[in-house]
Design a protein around this motif. Structure first.
Motif, mmCIF file in Angstrom:
data_model
loop_
_atom_site.group_PDB
_atom_site.id
_atom_site.type_symbol
_atom_site.label_atom_id
_atom_site.label_comp_id
_atom_site.label_asym_id
_atom_site.label_seq_id
_atom_site.Cartn_x
_atom_site.Cartn_y
_atom_site.Cartn_z
ATOM 1 N N ALA A 85 41.557 28.484 28.017
ATOM 2 C CA ALA A 85 40.733 29.089 29.067
ATOM 3 C C ALA A 85 40.502 28.142 30.249
ATOM 4 O O ALA A 85 40.161 28.587 31.347
ATOM 5 C CB ALA A 85 39.385 29.520 28.480
ATOM 6 N N ASP A 86 40.699 26.826 30.045
ATOM 7 C CA ASP A 86 40.514 25.842 31.120
ATOM 8 C C ASP A 86 41.646 25.865 32.147
ATOM 9 O O ASP A 86 41.515 25.263 33.215
ATOM 10 C CB ASP A 86 40.421 24.423 30.546
ATOM 11 C CG ASP A 86 39.211 24.223 29.652
ATOM 12 O OD1 ASP A 86 38.203 24.944 29.824
ATOM 13 O OD2 ASP A 86 39.275 23.339 28.776
ATOM 14 N N PRO A 135 43.719 28.735 33.724
ATOM 15 C CA PRO A 135 44.101 30.133 33.915
ATOM 16 C C PRO A 135 45.472 30.239 34.577
ATOM 17 O O PRO A 135 45.972 29.251 35.138
ATOM 18 C CB PRO A 135 43.002 30.671 34.841
ATOM 19 C CG PRO A 135 42.514 29.470 35.574
ATOM 20 C CD PRO A 135 42.639 28.317 34.619
ATOM 21 N N GLY A 161 46.824 28.030 37.440
ATOM 22 C CA GLY A 161 45.908 26.902 37.491
ATOM 23 C C GLY A 161 46.546 25.563 37.159
ATOM 24 O O GLY A 161 47.586 25.494 36.498
ATOM 25 N N HIS A 193 49.724 26.155 34.448
ATOM 26 C CA HIS A 193 49.984 27.478 33.884
ATOM 27 C C HIS A 193 50.777 28.264 34.919
ATOM 28 O O HIS A 193 50.212 28.818 35.862
ATOM 29 C CB HIS A 193 48.662 28.162 33.564
ATOM 30 C CG HIS A 193 48.797 29.324 32.650
ATOM 31 N ND1 HIS A 193 47.740 29.798 31.931
ATOM 32 C CD2 HIS A 193 49.846 30.108 32.320
ATOM 33 C CE1 HIS A 193 48.117 30.832 31.201
ATOM 34 N NE2 HIS A 193 49.408 31.040 31.436
#
Length: 111
Positions: A13-14, A16, A19, A34
Protein backbone atom coordinates in the motif's frame (compact mmCIF):
# COMPACT_ATOMS: atom_id res chain seq x y z
CA UNK A 1 17.10 -10.80 6.72
CA UNK A 2 15.43 -14.15 6.61
CA UNK A 3 16.94 -17.45 5.52
CA UNK A 4 16.28 -16.66 1.83
CA UNK A 5 18.25 -13.42 2.08
CA UNK A 6 15.05 -11.40 1.85
CA UNK A 7 14.22 -8.32 3.84
CA UNK A 8 10.78 -6.79 4.37
CA UNK A 9 11.13 -3.14 3.37
CA UNK A 10 7.61 -1.73 2.93
CA UNK A 11 3.92 -2.46 2.55
CA UNK A 12 2.42 -2.80 -0.91
CA UNK A 13 0.00 0.00 0.00
CA UNK A 14 3.03 2.33 0.41
CA UNK A 15 3.73 2.17 -3.34
CA UNK A 16 0.52 2.77 -5.29
CA UNK A 17 0.46 2.33 -9.08
CA UNK A 18 2.65 5.05 -10.58
CA UNK A 19 4.36 5.59 -7.23
CA UNK A 20 7.99 5.79 -6.15
CA UNK A 21 9.33 5.05 -2.66
CA UNK A 22 12.87 5.11 -1.29
CA UNK A 23 13.57 2.39 1.31
CA UNK A 24 16.54 1.13 3.28
CA UNK A 25 17.78 -2.34 2.27
CA UNK A 26 20.59 -3.33 4.59
CA UNK A 27 22.14 0.14 4.54
CA UNK A 28 21.57 0.76 0.82
CA UNK A 29 18.92 3.16 -0.44
CA UNK A 30 16.67 1.31 -2.91
CA UNK A 31 13.95 2.80 -5.08
CA UNK A 32 10.68 0.88 -5.28
CA UNK A 33 8.65 1.76 -8.36
CA UNK A 34 5.16 0.54 -9.19
CA UNK A 35 5.10 0.77 -12.98
CA UNK A 36 3.10 -0.98 -15.67
CA UNK A 37 1.42 -3.24 -13.10
CA UNK A 38 4.75 -4.47 -11.68
CA UNK A 39 6.94 -3.62 -8.73
CA UNK A 40 10.58 -2.87 -9.53
CA UNK A 41 13.53 -2.22 -7.25
CA UNK A 42 16.73 -0.41 -8.25
CA UNK A 43 19.46 1.42 -6.39
CA UNK A 44 18.15 4.87 -5.49
CA UNK A 45 21.20 6.61 -6.91
CA UNK A 46 21.99 7.81 -10.43
CA UNK A 47 25.24 6.29 -11.69
CA UNK A 48 26.27 9.68 -13.11
CA UNK A 49 26.34 11.97 -10.05
CA UNK A 50 24.50 10.11 -7.26
CA UNK A 51 21.18 12.01 -7.45
CA UNK A 52 18.27 10.33 -5.68
CA UNK A 53 16.21 8.67 -8.41
CA UNK A 54 13.24 8.68 -6.03
CA UNK A 55 13.14 12.45 -6.63
CA UNK A 56 12.85 11.79 -10.38
CA UNK A 57 9.99 10.99 -12.71
CA UNK A 58 8.48 7.61 -13.50
CA UNK A 59 7.88 7.12 -17.23
CA UNK A 60 6.51 3.67 -18.02
CA UNK A 61 9.16 1.16 -16.96
CA UNK A 62 11.87 3.85 -16.71
CA UNK A 63 12.87 6.39 -14.09
CA UNK A 64 14.36 9.75 -15.03
CA UNK A 65 17.10 11.34 -12.92
CA UNK A 66 16.04 14.72 -11.49
CA UNK A 67 19.45 16.35 -12.06
CA UNK A 68 20.58 15.67 -15.62
CA UNK A 69 17.60 13.69 -16.99
CA UNK A 70 19.32 10.38 -17.66
CA UNK A 71 16.79 7.55 -17.75
CA UNK A 72 17.23 4.03 -16.40
CA UNK A 73 15.33 0.84 -17.24
CA UNK A 74 13.61 -0.38 -14.07
CA UNK A 75 13.76 -4.00 -15.25
CA UNK A 76 17.48 -4.19 -16.03
CA UNK A 77 19.09 -1.10 -14.47
CA UNK A 78 20.51 -0.12 -17.87
CA UNK A 79 21.31 3.56 -18.42
CA UNK A 80 19.27 4.68 -21.43
CA UNK A 81 20.42 8.31 -21.83
CA UNK A 82 23.57 10.36 -21.34
CA UNK A 83 25.19 11.64 -19.28
CA UNK A 84 24.77 8.38 -17.30
CA UNK A 85 26.56 5.46 -18.93
CA UNK A 86 26.82 2.87 -16.15
CA UNK A 87 23.89 0.68 -15.06
CA UNK A 88 22.41 0.76 -11.58
CA UNK A 89 21.84 -2.23 -9.29
CA UNK A 90 18.52 -4.05 -9.52
CA UNK A 91 16.95 -6.16 -6.80
CA UNK A 92 14.50 -9.05 -6.77
CA UNK A 93 11.06 -8.04 -5.48
CA UNK A 94 8.42 -10.29 -3.98
CA UNK A 95 5.09 -9.48 -2.35
CA UNK A 96 3.87 -11.66 0.51
CA UNK A 97 0.77 -10.90 2.52
CA UNK A 98 0.86 -7.23 1.59
CA UNK A 99 4.57 -6.87 2.46
CA UNK A 100 7.28 -6.03 -0.08
CA UNK A 101 10.39 -8.18 0.28
CA UNK A 102 13.71 -7.52 -1.45
CA UNK A 103 16.73 -9.70 -2.13
CA UNK A 104 19.99 -8.98 -3.91
CA UNK A 105 19.71 -11.63 -6.61
CA UNK A 106 18.44 -9.62 -9.58
CA UNK A 107 21.28 -8.09 -11.57
CA UNK A 108 22.53 -4.74 -12.84
CA UNK A 109 25.78 -3.23 -11.63
CA UNK A 110 27.40 -4.85 -8.62
CA UNK A 111 28.61 -1.97 -6.47
Amino acid sequence: MDIKGELRVAKLADVPPGGLLSVDFGGVRVLLAHADGELHAVRDECSHEAAKLSDGELEGATVECPWHFSRFCLRTGTALDFPAMDPIDTYAVRVEGGDILLSRAAGGADR
